[in-house]
Design a protein around this motif. Sequence first.
Motif, PDB file in Angstrom:
ATOM      1  N   LYS A  25      57.400  16.249 -41.544  1.00  0.00           N
ATOM      2  CA  LYS A  25      58.255  16.348 -40.355  1.00  0.00           C
ATOM      3  C   LYS A  25      57.427  16.246 -39.079  1.00  0.00           C
ATOM      4  CE  LYS A  25      61.886  19.043 -42.637  1.00  0.00           C
ATOM      5  NZ  LYS A  25      62.637  20.307 -42.680  1.00  0.00           N
ATOM      6  N   GLN A  26      56.280  16.889 -39.073  1.00  0.00           N
ATOM      7  CA  GLN A  26      55.407  16.824 -37.904  1.00  0.00           C
ATOM      8  C   GLN A  26      54.895  15.402 -37.689  1.00  0.00           C
ATOM      9  OE1 GLN A  26      55.859  19.270 -35.867  1.00  0.00           O
ATOM     10  NE2 GLN A  26      53.831  20.224 -35.784  1.00  0.00           N
ATOM     11  N   LYS A  27      54.583  14.717 -38.768  1.00  0.00           N
ATOM     12  CA  LYS A  27      54.090  13.347 -38.677  1.00  0.00           C
ATOM     13  C   LYS A  27      55.151  12.430 -38.066  1.00  0.00           C
ATOM     14  CE  LYS A  27      52.349   9.503 -41.506  1.00  0.00           C
ATOM     15  NZ  LYS A  27      52.090   9.028 -42.887  1.00  0.00           N
ATOM     16  N   ILE A  28      56.405  12.562 -38.528  1.00  0.00           N
ATOM     17  CA  ILE A  28      57.502  11.746 -37.996  1.00  0.00           C
ATOM     18  C   ILE A  28      57.716  12.039 -36.520  1.00  0.00           C
ATOM     19  CG2 ILE A  28      60.010  11.402 -38.099  1.00  0.00           C
ATOM     20  CD1 ILE A  28      59.781  11.745 -41.142  1.00  0.00           C
ATOM     21  N   LYS A  29      57.668  13.315 -36.164  1.00  0.00           N
ATOM     22  CA  LYS A  29      57.861  13.715 -34.769  1.00  0.00           C
ATOM     23  C   LYS A  29      56.770  13.127 -33.871  1.00  0.00           C
ATOM     24  CE  LYS A  29      58.097  17.932 -31.934  1.00  0.00           C
ATOM     25  NZ  LYS A  29      58.100  19.416 -31.987  1.00  0.00           N
ATOM     26  N   LYS A  30      55.521  13.195 -34.320  1.00  0.00           N
ATOM     27  CA  LYS A  30      54.418  12.646 -33.532  1.00  0.00           C
ATOM     28  C   LYS A  30      54.545  11.135 -33.376  1.00  0.00           C
ATOM     29  CE  LYS A  30      51.009  16.236 -34.644  1.00  0.00           C
ATOM     30  NZ  LYS A  30      49.755  16.552 -35.380  1.00  0.00           N
ATOM     31  N   THR A  31      54.984  10.461 -34.432  1.00  0.00           N
ATOM     32  CA  THR A  31      55.197   9.013 -34.372  1.00  0.00           C
ATOM     33  C   THR A  31      56.248   8.672 -33.322  1.00  0.00           C
ATOM     34  OG1 THR A  31      54.596   8.689 -36.696  1.00  0.00           O
ATOM     35  CG2 THR A  31      55.947   6.983 -35.672  1.00  0.00           C
ATOM     36  N   ALA A  32      57.342   9.433 -33.311  1.00  0.00           N
ATOM     37  CA  ALA A  32      58.424   9.187 -32.357  1.00  0.00           C
ATOM     38  C   ALA A  32      57.962   9.428 -30.920  1.00  0.00           C
ATOM     39  CB  ALA A  32      59.616  10.084 -32.684  1.00  0.00           C
ATOM     40  N   LEU A  33      57.228  10.505 -30.704  1.00  0.00           N
ATOM     41  CA  LEU A  33      56.761  10.820 -29.353  1.00  0.00           C
ATOM     42  C   LEU A  33      55.797   9.745 -28.853  1.00  0.00           C
ATOM     43  CD1 LEU A  33      56.193  14.681 -29.679  1.00  0.00           C
ATOM     44  CD2 LEU A  33      58.052  13.517 -28.496  1.00  0.00           C
ATOM     45  N   ARG A  34      55.058   9.160 -29.762  1.00  0.00           N
ATOM     46  CA  ARG A  34      54.072   8.137 -29.386  1.00  0.00           C
ATOM     47  C   ARG A  34      54.723   6.762 -29.190  1.00  0.00           C
ATOM     48  NH1 ARG A  34      51.200   8.688 -33.499  1.00  0.00           N
ATOM     49  NH2 ARG A  34      51.977   6.938 -34.741  1.00  0.00           N
ATOM     50  N   ASN A  35      55.626   6.388 -30.084  1.00  0.00           N
ATOM     51  CA  ASN A  35      56.138   5.010 -30.099  1.00  0.00           C
ATOM     52  C   ASN A  35      57.479   4.823 -29.406  1.00  0.00           C
ATOM     53  OD1 ASN A  35      53.868   4.492 -31.598  1.00  0.00           O
ATOM     54  ND2 ASN A  35      54.936   4.282 -33.546  1.00  0.00           N
ATOM     55  N   PHE A  36      58.225   5.912 -29.222  1.00  0.00           N
ATOM     56  CA  PHE A  36      59.556   5.796 -28.615  1.00  0.00           C
ATOM     57  C   PHE A  36      59.603   6.581 -27.302  1.00  0.00           C
ATOM     58  CE2 PHE A  36      60.776   6.037 -33.363  1.00  0.00           C
ATOM     59  CZ  PHE A  36      60.395   4.721 -33.563  1.00  0.00           C
ATOM     60  N   ASP A  37      58.730   6.250 -26.388  1.00  0.00           N
ATOM     61  CA  ASP A  37      58.568   7.004 -25.142  1.00  0.00           C
ATOM     62  C   ASP A  37      59.411   6.373 -24.032  1.00  0.00           C
ATOM     63  OD1 ASP A  37      57.517   7.943 -22.589  1.00  0.00           O
ATOM     64  OD2 ASP A  37      55.880   8.819 -23.755  1.00  0.00           O
ATOM     65  N   LEU A  38      60.445   7.082 -23.606  1.00  0.00           N
ATOM     66  CA  LEU A  38      61.342   6.566 -22.564  1.00  0.00           C
ATOM     67  C   LEU A  38      60.610   6.376 -21.239  1.00  0.00           C
ATOM     68  CD1 LEU A  38      64.241   5.818 -21.653  1.00  0.00           C
ATOM     69  CD2 LEU A  38      64.535   8.212 -21.009  1.00  0.00           C
ATOM     70  N   ASN A  39      59.711   7.275 -20.906  1.00  0.00           N
ATOM     71  CA  ASN A  39      59.031   7.195 -19.611  1.00  0.00           C
ATOM     72  C   ASN A  39      58.179   5.930 -19.510  1.00  0.00           C
ATOM     73  OD1 ASN A  39      60.053   9.664 -18.577  1.00  0.00           O
ATOM     74  ND2 ASN A  39      58.571  10.787 -19.817  1.00  0.00           N
ATOM     75  N   ILE A  40      57.490   5.584 -20.593  1.00  0.00           N
ATOM     76  CA  ILE A  40      56.702   4.345 -20.598  1.00  0.00           C
ATOM     77  C   ILE A  40      57.632   3.144 -20.448  1.00  0.00           C
ATOM     78  CG2 ILE A  40      55.263   2.847 -22.036  1.00  0.00           C
ATOM     79  CD1 ILE A  40      54.016   5.363 -23.228  1.00  0.00           C
ATOM     80  N   GLN A  41      58.761   3.181 -21.135  1.00  0.00           N
ATOM     81  CA  GLN A  41      59.735   2.090 -21.065  1.00  0.00           C
ATOM     82  C   GLN A  41      60.278   1.940 -19.650  1.00  0.00           C
ATOM     83  OE1 GLN A  41      62.820   0.719 -24.257  1.00  0.00           O
ATOM     84  NE2 GLN A  41      63.795   2.354 -23.143  1.00  0.00           N
ATOM     85  N   ILE A  42      60.601   3.060 -18.999  1.00  0.00           N
ATOM     86  CA  ILE A  42      61.104   3.033 -17.622  1.00  0.00           C
ATOM     87  C   ILE A  42      60.040   2.462 -16.683  1.00  0.00           C
ATOM     88  CG2 ILE A  42      61.768   4.452 -15.645  1.00  0.00           C
ATOM     89  CD1 ILE A  42      64.065   4.301 -17.454  1.00  0.00           C
ATOM     90  N   ASN A  43      58.785   2.876 -16.878  1.00  0.00           N
ATOM     91  CA  ASN A  43      57.690   2.365 -16.050  1.00  0.00           C
ATOM     92  C   ASN A  43      57.609   0.847 -16.126  1.00  0.00           C
ATOM     93  OD1 ASN A  43      56.910   4.897 -15.207  1.00  0.00           O
ATOM     94  ND2 ASN A  43      55.376   5.152 -16.794  1.00  0.00           N
ATOM     95  N   ASP A  44      57.747   0.307 -17.345  1.00  0.00           N
ATOM     96  CA  ASP A  44      57.700  -1.146 -17.519  1.00  0.00           C
ATOM     97  C   ASP A  44      58.925  -1.821 -16.903  1.00  0.00           C
ATOM     98  OD1 ASP A  44      55.308  -0.908 -18.880  1.00  0.00           O
ATOM     99  OD2 ASP A  44      56.234  -0.864 -20.877  1.00  0.00           O
ATOM    100  N   LEU A  45      60.081  -1.159 -17.006  1.00  0.00           N
ATOM    101  CA  LEU A  45      61.312  -1.719 -16.429  1.00  0.00           C
ATOM    102  C   LEU A  45      61.218  -1.804 -14.909  1.00  0.00           C
ATOM    103  CD1 LEU A  45      64.259  -2.672 -16.626  1.00  0.00           C
ATOM    104  CD2 LEU A  45      64.945  -0.259 -16.618  1.00  0.00           C
ATOM    105  N   ILE A  46      60.644  -0.788 -14.287  1.00  0.00           N
ATOM    106  CA  ILE A  46      60.534  -0.762 -12.825  1.00  0.00           C
ATOM    107  C   ILE A  46      59.808  -2.001 -12.301  1.00  0.00           C
ATOM    108  CG2 ILE A  46      59.542   0.492 -10.860  1.00  0.00           C
ATOM    109  CD1 ILE A  46      61.965   1.831 -12.206  1.00  0.00           C
TER     110      ILE A  46
END
Length: 387
Positions: A363-384
Amino acid sequence: MKDILIITNYYPPETGAAANRIFHLTEGLQKHHFKVSVITPLPNYPTGKIFKGYKDKLKHISTEKGVKIFRLWIYASNSKNKLLRLFAMLSYSFSLVWFFLWNKIPKTIIIQSPPLLVAFTSVLFLRSKKRKLILNVSDLWPIAGLELGALKKNFSYKILEKIERFNYKNADLILGQSEEILSHIKSLFPEKDTFLYRNYPNFEPVNIMHKEKTKEKLTIVYAGLLGVAQGIYKLIQHLDYTHIEFHIYGNGAEQEKIKTFINNNPNSPIYYHGEMSRNKLHKALLQYDVTIIPLLNRIYGSVPSKIFEYARLGLSIIYFGGGEGETIIKDNQLGWIAKSGNYNDLNKVIAEVKSFHIDFELKQKIKKTALRNFDLNIQINDLIKKI
């Protein structure tokens, strides 16, 4: 501070992926010093009835967390009658036109699609060399309607295709929630500027606790819309309950059919828990072994946002929807895949999951993967950078 307007059919206090997606977008834009305003109907989804506190109003204007929100009149309906649903869309389109005529519109506008008619109305009346129109495409209509069985290839379908192409042609930038959506758009307009904008969530993940396994049965949970596309009613009829419990959260068109099935089969280990607030639901989900993400039919362009939300909670996923979602599950090692529409294969996969040790470390591994690969803030930065 740059003004930006978002036109959408869904926004909190409505629940679900569409409302959450736009809400997180407004939050992200605000953090980058945009002055955000939102146009949306009076809240009515998914019940098809105007929410308490907004009834008998032609409009409602408020400022919530710094965002000015214009809630416009709509003939609310979730009827299966196509004419009533069409009238509901047209009523909101009429309200939009009236708003455009009497209000100053910012030069940068994000338009949510579908619904196609609402997007068409916005693009038709707001297209101008002085404005930048950004179309946020979350599902490919009318193709999705055809695959769901809601539409047939007839004259009406051809009109919807023309509307779809008009929207793409006149948008300055198109955001798509999947690679399939962007590929489809590029096949029609190869030179169109596009951007992959996934439905990433933005919430503080609940801490995962060490917990000893107390039940012999595998506990599977589904949480979300109980609509036709998700096919939960058909799913509960085909699951092998020998070694599992199935828990359901949410509401929607199939809710009453599901409750009736449970009442008529009292010995089946199926439990319906109703609807919960998002924060309470996240805590509740952690008590289960694994979650399931089903689609009744594989829908081209669709990637369920639950993939990203459940992974952020550290939940292992059984994916039963086909398409691009399978690739995301495989590439990020988030769980198991059953062949879309094949319930025999699904039960085999569940039997495999039953024999697998789902522990704290996984469960911790899946959570860490999500936090690393599915980051909304990084996506927003690229969208801006594109805006």
